[in-house]
Design a protein around this motif. Structure first.
Motif, PDB file in Angstrom:
ATOM      1  N   GLY A  50       6.169  35.595  78.197  1.00 48.25           N
ATOM      2  CA  GLY A  50       7.346  34.470  78.328  1.00 48.25           C
ATOM      3  C   GLY A  50       8.367  34.944  79.145  1.00 48.25           C
ATOM      4  O   GLY A  50       8.828  34.486  80.253  1.00 48.25           O
ATOM      5  N   LEU A  51       8.789  36.211  78.752  1.00 47.30           N
ATOM      6  CA  LEU A  51       9.987  36.815  79.388  1.00 47.30           C
ATOM      7  C   LEU A  51       9.598  37.493  80.909  1.00 47.30           C
ATOM      8  O   LEU A  51      10.535  37.173  81.905  1.00 47.30           O
ATOM      9  CB  LEU A  51      10.369  38.162  78.466  1.00 47.30           C
ATOM     10  N   GLY A 107       5.580  36.289  73.807  1.00 42.85           N
ATOM     11  CA  GLY A 107       6.885  36.551  74.099  1.00 42.85           C
ATOM     12  C   GLY A 107       6.902  37.354  75.294  1.00 42.85           C
ATOM     13  O   GLY A 107       7.876  36.844  76.230  1.00 42.85           O
ATOM     14  N   LEU A 108       6.360  38.250  75.475  1.00 47.52           N
ATOM     15  CA  LEU A 108       6.495  39.168  76.610  1.00 47.52           C
ATOM     16  C   LEU A 108       5.906  38.414  77.780  1.00 47.52           C
ATOM     17  O   LEU A 108       6.615  38.609  78.757  1.00 47.52           O
ATOM     18  CB  LEU A 108       5.594  40.544  76.552  1.00 47.52           C
TER      19      LEU A 108
END
Lengths: 180, 180
Positions: free
Chosen positions: B20-21, B17-18
């Motif tokens: 991705g962000l 997720g990180l």
DNA sequence: AGTCACATAGTATGAAACAGAACGTATGTA
DNA sequence: TACATACGTTCTGTTTCATACTATGTGACT
């Protein structure tokens, strides 16, 4: 005995505490006791309820009484030292901060990467889950409230309920925002 | 590649997720990012931000780009497979139930074994802790609310705040009951 | 008597999480 | 050049956790 060799963890205190409340018990007793009391708000796997008492006994905080019958069955009980350790812990107001672990919250944090609609589904599922839990808690309060359990043991349940309700409100708000 | 060999845990998804962000990042970048974002409501030790990406790379979910300069520095980025895994996770509404770990709550459960006054002290300390945290959270909301962070990333903070407030109220009530 | 299901009771194993110390590298500055 | 400091990474040993497995007693039905 060799008290200083054993680090006491929260798990240790749960074991000490349960023995304090219930009196002498076997690991299996503890396991069941956890299941319908402290287990509702503090999870741990039963295997630790077998290993931890042995550790504590080595440290001199518990006595072991081995019954030899069909099954090798060990009953544990607090020693004076064990009781002191427990009381010392209870008297200590500084604790690690409360920790909330909620995977749904994490997903929300990454919502920018999600597909359209995912977060609404998530919110709806969370509403379902929290509602269900609140139901369980309320039922427990009623069931135990009048009958057999001592009142103090219900107090932490109130905190659990409050937390669940806060979470429920949050997801409801979010859900209607996403829908609206 | 050997996707089926690696079990994806929540930690894995935080890393995915990180990335991705933020786009391609080194472990150190992730460490700092955690420090001032997701770290506020989901704790984990930095060592995992070094080991986990390697595991994920082995599974084919990340690409590694090794810069050779003075320091061996590795930049990780999502592969297509990684992005798919992440989106699949985000789309899955069923999650493990929210877990609250609060040692103070435990102590309260065992309050019958405590000394007179212990629980009042405990409650007061909890009031202090939760008040402080609420302060931090509110400050963050203000700081990031207008400036640089994207709004969705603040949403989980609202849940955190709600939980803290619920806890604060609980301890305040308890404290005045114990005093009264 | 046999065997089935079920609750009881305990053990084993390995992966994952965790804290925190130790290690190494670059940069500025006195 | 020496030192402090921030940056960046790795290592170590525990602790936690999930899960599967082993084994024992009990009652019920046939």
């Amino acid at each position: 005995m060799n008290l200083d060799m054993v680090r006491l963890t929260t798990t240790s205190y749960v074991v000490l505490g349960l023995l304090g409340l219930r009196g002498p018990s076997t690991s299996y007793d503890l396991k069941r006791a956890v299941g319908h009391s402290v287990g509702y708000f503090w999870h741990f796997p039963h295997a630790q309820l077998y290993s931890e008492p042995r550790r504590l006994a080595e440290a001199g905080l518990l006595d072991i009484c081995t019954e030899d019958g069909g099954r090798r069955k060990q009953t544990f009980s607090l020693t004076e030292e064990g009781r002191r350790a427990l009381q010392h812990w209870l008297a200590e107001p500084e604790t690690e901060p409360m920790q909330v672990r909620d995977v749904a919250e994490l997903k929300l944090f990454f919502s920018e990467l999600a597909q359209e609609g995912d977060m609404l589904t998530l919110a709806q599922e969370q509403i379902r889950q929290h509602t269900e839990r609140i139901g369980t808690y309320e039922e427990m309060q009623e069931r135990f409230g009048s009958v057999d359990t001592v009142a103090p043991r219900l107090v932490p349940l109130k905190l659990g309920l409050a937390m669940e309700r806060a979470a429920l409100d949050f997801w409801k708000d979010l859900s209607s925002e996403l829908e609206g």
